[in-house]
Design an enzyme around this catalytic site. Structure first.
Site, mmCIF file in Angstrom:
data_model
loop_
_atom_site.group_PDB
_atom_site.id
_atom_site.type_symbol
_atom_site.label_atom_id
_atom_site.label_comp_id
_atom_site.label_asym_id
_atom_site.label_seq_id
_atom_site.Cartn_x
_atom_site.Cartn_y
_atom_site.Cartn_z
ATOM 1 N N ASP A 15 41.259 41.849 30.345
ATOM 2 C CA ASP A 15 41.598 40.535 30.740
ATOM 3 C C ASP A 15 42.716 39.982 29.934
ATOM 4 O O ASP A 15 42.981 38.739 29.903
ATOM 5 C CB ASP A 15 40.562 39.545 31.399
ATOM 6 C CG ASP A 15 41.359 38.444 32.394
ATOM 7 O OD1 ASP A 15 42.260 38.627 32.941
ATOM 8 O OD2 ASP A 15 40.497 37.443 32.389
ATOM 9 N N LYS B 262 42.322 43.372 44.661
ATOM 10 C CA LYS B 262 41.860 42.267 44.061
ATOM 11 C C LYS B 262 41.717 41.091 44.808
ATOM 12 O O LYS B 262 42.356 40.646 45.344
ATOM 13 C CB LYS B 262 42.899 42.057 42.697
ATOM 14 C CG LYS B 262 42.442 40.462 41.907
ATOM 15 C CD LYS B 262 41.576 40.879 40.991
ATOM 16 C CE LYS B 262 41.069 39.818 40.226
ATOM 17 N NZ LYS B 262 40.701 39.780 38.766
ATOM 18 N N HIS C 123 40.977 46.103 33.525
ATOM 19 C CA HIS C 123 41.668 44.792 33.849
ATOM 20 C C HIS C 123 42.457 44.304 32.802
ATOM 21 O O HIS C 123 42.343 43.502 32.008
ATOM 22 C CB HIS C 123 40.398 43.816 33.990
ATOM 23 C CG HIS C 123 40.776 42.372 34.567
ATOM 24 N ND1 HIS C 123 40.211 41.564 35.367
ATOM 25 C CD2 HIS C 123 41.643 41.458 34.279
ATOM 26 C CE1 HIS C 123 40.590 40.441 35.763
ATOM 27 N NE2 HIS C 123 41.630 40.468 35.154
HETATM 28 O O1 DOR Z 1 42.280 33.346 31.599
HETATM 29 C C1 DOR Z 1 42.866 33.917 32.727
HETATM 30 N N1 DOR Z 1 43.923 34.254 32.715
HETATM 31 N N2 DOR Z 1 41.919 34.303 33.826
HETATM 32 C C2 DOR Z 1 42.593 34.641 34.881
HETATM 33 O O2 DOR Z 1 41.521 34.890 35.886
HETATM 34 C C3 DOR Z 1 43.908 34.908 35.178
HETATM 35 C C4 DOR Z 1 44.553 35.194 34.002
HETATM 36 C C5 DOR Z 1 46.282 35.007 33.934
HETATM 37 O O3 DOR Z 1 46.573 35.688 34.712
HETATM 38 O O4 DOR Z 1 46.335 34.240 33.055
HETATM 39 ZN ZN ZN Z 2 42.434 38.557 34.842
#
Ligand code: DOR
Ligand code: ZN
Length: 343
Positions: A247, A99, A13
């Site tokens: 992430d 997604k 991710h």
């Molecule tokens: O903290 C986050 N940033 N969570 C997300 O779901 C999206 C991501 C982003 O794209 O900046």
């Molecule tokens: Zn994310």
């Protein structure tokens, strides 16, 4: 133990963005990871197979000479997504997942799904062809407390979707609660769950106690300590359904340090040193390779990387910021000195 060699990790991710930001952050991922699932929440989002192919080409042309990296592309599910286009993008090998963002849940999620019945034909098709759905698992209802949004999503949306479309392969993305760990642990192997680096390290006090720390603000927001401990236990358990999805979500400092700042922690540069320390502290260094390099490929039906990565016990030399043509991006600060480096 002073060195540890593991199969080369993948990131299941990742936000790479586009343009100047992508050029600056991509080498940090490609240095340590062989492959990554690339999030499609660009502006405009990556909805069609053609858009995903063009985005993959832009990623590959931004890759510095001599670096190897395979972007695993995803499509952004909207209420207008065409099931035939999704199936063709999967069939060609281009797209590895779709997604699902509930509309309004997070950064660039405005084109996401509000009425989950409208996407049922696409989900049914994905179940037929074995294409996984990556889920941002938070409800967006204003009357639901932000700290409860993941648990409520599991009950109201995720479990009903899985019952209505049996066989659909689902990844619960960036889980943050013991509720999610418990739910994931009780399911069959059509369900996987990713855990980020930062949610293994911070709880909500790190964001809010003693002054607000915008660089620790991400979505889903970090929860109470008991939830962080449940995530640590899941990640270090060796259980195959849990795997790394950083992430890593870069935003410029200017966009983080606003009265209404962006959500996201940028962990690509220091994820492996942090994880080695977390797993070591929990007496589970032998489980690190499963979490970073084996459980994800097993879920996605891909081979484990043939090459390796070695961590050595000494302080890493990592920047606190990465400079981009759009401005500096702060690297996630785990709040402790790191003592593993990637060599
Ligand atoms: O903290 C986050 N940033 N969570 C997300 O779901 C999206 C991501 C982003 O794209 O900046
Ligand atoms: Zn994310």
């Amino acid at each position: 133990m002073t060195t540890l060699t593991i199969a080369r990790p993948d990131d299941w991710h990742l936000h790479l963005r586009d343009g100047a930001m992508m050029r600056a952050v991509l080498p940090w991922t490609a240095r340590d990871f062989a492959r990554a699932i690339i999030m499609p929440n660009l502006v405009p989002p990556v909805v069609t197979g053609a858009q995903a192919a063009a985005y993959r080409d832009r990623i590959l042309s931004a890759l510095p000479d001599g670096m190897a990296f395979e972007p695993l592309m995803t499509l952004y599910l909207t209420e207008d997504t065409d099931a035939d286009d999704v199936a063709a993008a999967h069939e060609s090998g281009l797209v590895k997942a779709v997604k699902l963002y509930p509309a309004g849940a997070t950064t660039n999620s405005a084109s996401g799904v509000t009425n989950f019945d409208t996407v049922r034909p696409v989900l049914d098709r994905m179940a037929d062809i074995g294409l996984p759905l990556c889920v941002h698992g938070e409800v967006t209802d204003h009357d639901i407390d932000i700290f409860d949004r993941e648990a409520v999503f599991i009950d109201r949306i995720l479990d009903p979707i899985r019952r209505t479309t049996p066989g659909l392969r689902v990844v619960m993305e960036h889980i943050t609660t013991s509720d999610a760990v418990d739910y994931a642990s009780a399911q069959d192997d059509t369900l996987g769950a990713t855990i980020t680096t930062h949610h293994l390290v911070i709880n909500r006090n790190h964001i809010l106690a003693g002054g607000i720390k915008p660089h620790y603000y991400c979505l889903p927001v970090a929860k109470r300590e008991e939830h962080r401990l449940a995530l640590r236990k899941a990640a270090t358990s060796g259980e195959k359904r849990f795997f790394l999805g950083t992430d890593s979500a870069p935003h410029t400092d200017a966009n983080k340090l606003l009265p209404c700042g962006c959500a996201g922690c940028f962990t690509a540069p220091n994820t492996l040193p942090i994880l080695a320390q977390v797993f070591e502290e929990d007496g589970a260094l032998d489980k690190l390779e499963g979490f970073t390099s084996k459980n994800g490929p097993a879920f996605y039906g891909l081979p484990v990387n043939a090459d390796t990565l070695t961590l050595t016990k000494s302080a890493p030399d990592l920047p606190s910021h990465v400079d981009t043509d759009d401005g500096p991006v702060t690297v996630f600060d785990p709040g402790f000195d790191l003592h593993w480096r990637v060599t």
